[in-house]
Write an enzyme that holds these catalytic residues in place. Structure first.
Site, PDB file in Angstrom:
ATOM      1  N   TYR A  92       8.964  -1.734  -7.142  1.00 43.13           N
ATOM      2  CA  TYR A  92       7.598  -0.776  -7.135  1.00 43.13           C
ATOM      3  C   TYR A  92       6.628  -1.782  -7.522  1.00 43.13           C
ATOM      4  O   TYR A  92       5.379  -1.745  -6.696  1.00 43.13           O
ATOM      5  CB  TYR A  92       7.798   0.396  -8.271  1.00 43.13           C
ATOM      6  CG  TYR A  92       6.514   1.256  -8.125  1.00 43.13           C
ATOM      7  CD1 TYR A  92       6.124   1.945  -6.905  1.00 43.13           C
ATOM      8  CD2 TYR A  92       5.926   1.519  -9.237  1.00 43.13           C
ATOM      9  CE1 TYR A  92       4.901   2.800  -7.215  1.00 43.13           C
ATOM     10  CE2 TYR A  92       4.772   2.385  -9.393  1.00 43.13           C
ATOM     11  CZ  TYR A  92       4.351   2.995  -8.340  1.00 43.13           C
ATOM     12  OH  TYR A  92       3.246   3.793  -8.348  1.00 43.13           O
ATOM     13  N   SER A 141      -1.934   1.159  -8.921  1.00 47.42           N
ATOM     14  CA  SER A 141      -1.233   1.198 -10.130  1.00 47.42           C
ATOM     15  C   SER A 141      -1.539   0.115 -11.218  1.00 47.42           C
ATOM     16  O   SER A 141      -1.871  -0.797 -10.805  1.00 47.42           O
ATOM     17  CB  SER A 141       0.176   1.561 -10.068  1.00 47.42           C
ATOM     18  OG  SER A 141       0.901   1.654 -11.132  1.00 47.42           O
TER      19      SER A 141
HETATM   20  N1  LIG Z   1       2.302   9.376 -11.053  1.00 51.45           N
HETATM   21  C1  LIG Z   1       1.779   8.152 -11.502  1.00 51.45           C
HETATM   22  O1  LIG Z   1       2.314   7.914 -12.873  1.00 51.45           O
HETATM   23  C2  LIG Z   1       0.912   7.102 -10.851  1.00 51.45           C
HETATM   24  C3  LIG Z   1       0.453   6.250 -11.280  1.00 51.45           C
HETATM   25  C4  LIG Z   1      -0.105   5.326 -10.655  1.00 51.45           C
HETATM   26  C5  LIG Z   1      -0.227   5.184  -9.373  1.00 51.45           C
HETATM   27  N2  LIG Z   1       0.390   6.191  -8.616  1.00 51.45           N
HETATM   28  C6  LIG Z   1       0.400   6.165  -7.048  1.00 51.45           C
HETATM   29  O2  LIG Z   1      -0.192   7.174  -6.766  1.00 51.45           O
HETATM   30  C7  LIG Z   1       0.191   7.811  -5.459  1.00 51.45           C
HETATM   31  C8  LIG Z   1       0.653   9.310  -5.551  1.00 51.45           C
HETATM   32  O3  LIG Z   1       1.710   9.482  -6.442  1.00 51.45           O
HETATM   33  P1  LIG Z   1       2.083  10.817  -6.884  1.00 51.45           P
HETATM   34  O4  LIG Z   1       2.378  10.599  -8.272  1.00 51.45           O
HETATM   35  O5  LIG Z   1       1.110  11.762  -6.665  1.00 51.45           O
HETATM   36  O6  LIG Z   1       3.720  10.866  -6.174  1.00 51.45           O
HETATM   37  P2  LIG Z   1       4.069  12.108  -5.466  1.00 51.45           P
HETATM   38  O7  LIG Z   1       3.483  13.477  -6.366  1.00 51.45           O
HETATM   39  O8  LIG Z   1       5.532  11.865  -5.543  1.00 51.45           O
HETATM   40  O9  LIG Z   1       3.376  12.205  -4.095  1.00 51.45           O
HETATM   41  C9  LIG Z   1       3.394  11.282  -3.081  1.00 51.45           C
HETATM   42  C10 LIG Z   1       2.963  11.921  -1.675  1.00 51.45           C
HETATM   43  O10 LIG Z   1       3.280  10.614  -0.751  1.00 51.45           O
HETATM   44  C11 LIG Z   1       3.875  11.353   0.274  1.00 51.45           C
HETATM   45  N3  LIG Z   1       4.889  10.409   0.843  1.00 51.45           N
HETATM   46  C12 LIG Z   1       5.888   9.704   0.289  1.00 51.45           C
HETATM   47  N4  LIG Z   1       6.490   9.160   1.209  1.00 51.45           N
HETATM   48  C13 LIG Z   1       5.732   9.192   2.533  1.00 51.45           C
HETATM   49  C14 LIG Z   1       5.986   8.744   3.594  1.00 51.45           C
HETATM   50  N5  LIG Z   1       6.741   7.813   4.215  1.00 51.45           N
HETATM   51  N6  LIG Z   1       4.787   9.018   4.596  1.00 51.45           N
HETATM   52  C15 LIG Z   1       4.083   9.776   4.480  1.00 51.45           C
HETATM   53  N7  LIG Z   1       3.645  10.319   3.035  1.00 51.45           N
HETATM   54  C16 LIG Z   1       4.576   9.896   2.142  1.00 51.45           C
HETATM   55  C17 LIG Z   1       4.743  12.796  -0.232  1.00 51.45           C
HETATM   56  O11 LIG Z   1       4.839  13.383   0.483  1.00 51.45           O
HETATM   57  P3  LIG Z   1       6.154  13.516   1.492  1.00 51.45           P
HETATM   58  O12 LIG Z   1       7.347  13.205   0.752  1.00 51.45           O
HETATM   59  O13 LIG Z   1       6.146  14.915   1.948  1.00 51.45           O
HETATM   60  O14 LIG Z   1       5.928  12.481   2.573  1.00 51.45           O
HETATM   61  C18 LIG Z   1       3.444  13.071  -1.177  1.00 51.45           C
HETATM   62  O15 LIG Z   1       2.611  13.816  -0.743  1.00 51.45           O
HETATM   63  C19 LIG Z   1       1.457   6.731  -4.998  1.00 51.45           C
HETATM   64  O16 LIG Z   1       0.802   5.607  -4.398  1.00 51.45           O
HETATM   65  C20 LIG Z   1       1.614   6.292  -6.458  1.00 51.45           C
HETATM   66  O17 LIG Z   1       2.135   4.931  -6.486  1.00 51.45           O
HETATM   67  C21 LIG Z   1       1.121   7.149  -9.226  1.00 51.45           C
END
Ligand SMILES: NC(=O)c1ccc[n+]([C@@H]2O[C@H](COP(=O)([O-])OP(=O)(O)OC[C@H]3O[C@@H](n4cnc5c(N)ncnc54)[C@H](OP(=O)(O)O)[C@@H]3O)[C@@H](O)[C@H]2O)c1
Length: 241
Positions: A156, A143
């Site tokens: 985070y 991120s």
């Molecule tokens: N959205 C943003 O603005 C942003 C920006 C920069 C980086 N990121 C990074 O991008 C990645 C994805 O983010 P997102 O925004 O797509 O989040 P999201 O929509 O909340 O999706 C997160 C995914 O991770 C899974 N997950 C969470 N806890 C888990 C666990 N204990 N074991 C296995 N899987 C798990 C969730 O599924 P379950 O809950 O079903 O397990 C879900 O499929 C993350 O690493 C986040 O830090 C996001």
């Protein structure tokens, strides 16, 4: 021209929704067999079906990254079913937010367990498959908070900085084994997580999950002699660097 991802085996963690779902769909459409992993069975089943409806192939496998045993079981299935792993996208992550002065140590532990320890364990397991085959690509989704500080995102932010340390060391250690390791550092992406992190933010004009998926495909399209360590991708209009 043959597709470079045809017959490749790719594992995407956190692929049930958001960025991971888009990455899974992109890899599946590009010809890889995608192992779609996360905790929520209905979400991973749906994404696997979406990949197949788009003409690709996929398997859904539930895993909780806080469990070392579940991670080992996931990789054992990949070993038994496919005998190889070509691409690992460490995308799964959680966000817990609040000012550091009030941040609960239990929340810090939870963040660390999923975002850092879970990713580390997946990398270790992937190396066991990729080192004997002398090839493979590991892409970690960090991120912008992996190199910047943001108020209310301290816990985070600490985990994403740790992920950068993991990526840098792993890139060095894996390179002699023919394995490439890269990190993608996105700014805000329009998923449910950004709503929790920045309830104040106007979400119009944010990056879309597909922008990150396209970046993953770009990394996987590199020629044999090229390696990219890090990509910082942000929405146009936000501050550069
Ligand atoms: N959205 C943003 O603005 C942003 C920006 C920069 C980086 N990121 C990074 O991008 C990645 C994805 O983010 P997102 O925004 O797509 O989040 P999201 O929509 O909340 O999706 C997160 C995914 O991770 C899974 N997950 C969470 N806890 C888990 C666990 N204990 N074991 C296995 N899987 C798990 C969730 O599924 P379950 O809950 O079903 O397990 C879900 O499929 C993350 O690493 C986040 O830090 C996001």
């Amino acid at each position: 021209m043959s597709n470079p991802l045809t017959d490749k085996i790719a594992l995407v963690t956190g692929a049930g929704r958001g960025i991971g779902r888009a990455i899974g769909l992109a890899l599946g459409t590009a010809g890889a067999h995608v192992v779609v992993a996360a905790r929520t069975q209905v979400e991973i089943d749906t994404v696997a079906q979406e990949i197949e409806q788009a003409g690709g192939t996929a398997s859904a496998w539930p895993v909780d990254l806080s469990s070392e045993a579940e991670i080992a079981a996931l990789f054992n299935v990949i070993r038994q079913k496919f005998g190889r792993l070509d691409v690992l996208v460490n995308n799964a992550g959680i966000g817990l937010f609040g000012p550091l002065a009030e941040f609960a140590s239990a929340d810090l532990d939870r963040l660390y367990t999923i975002n850092v320890r879970g990713t580390f364990l997946c990398c270790q397991q992937a190396l066991k498959l990729m080192m004997p085959q002398a090839s493979g690509t590991i892409i970690n989704i960090s991120s912008v908070v992996g190199f910047k500080g943001y108020a209310r995102q301290g816990g985070y932010t600490m985990t994403k900085h740790a992920l950068m340390g993991l990526t840098k060391t792993l890139a060095l250690e894996a390179q002699p084994h023919g394995i490439r390791v890269s990190v993608i550092s996105p700014g805000g992406v329009d998923t449910s997580m950004i709503g929790d992190a920045r309830p104040d933010l106007d979400r119009s004009g944010l990056l879309q999950p597909e922008d990150i998926a396209q970046t993953v495909l770009f990394l996987l399209s590199l020629s044999e002699q090229a390696a990219i360590d890090e990509i910082y991708i942000r929405r146009r209009g936000s501050a550069p660097f």
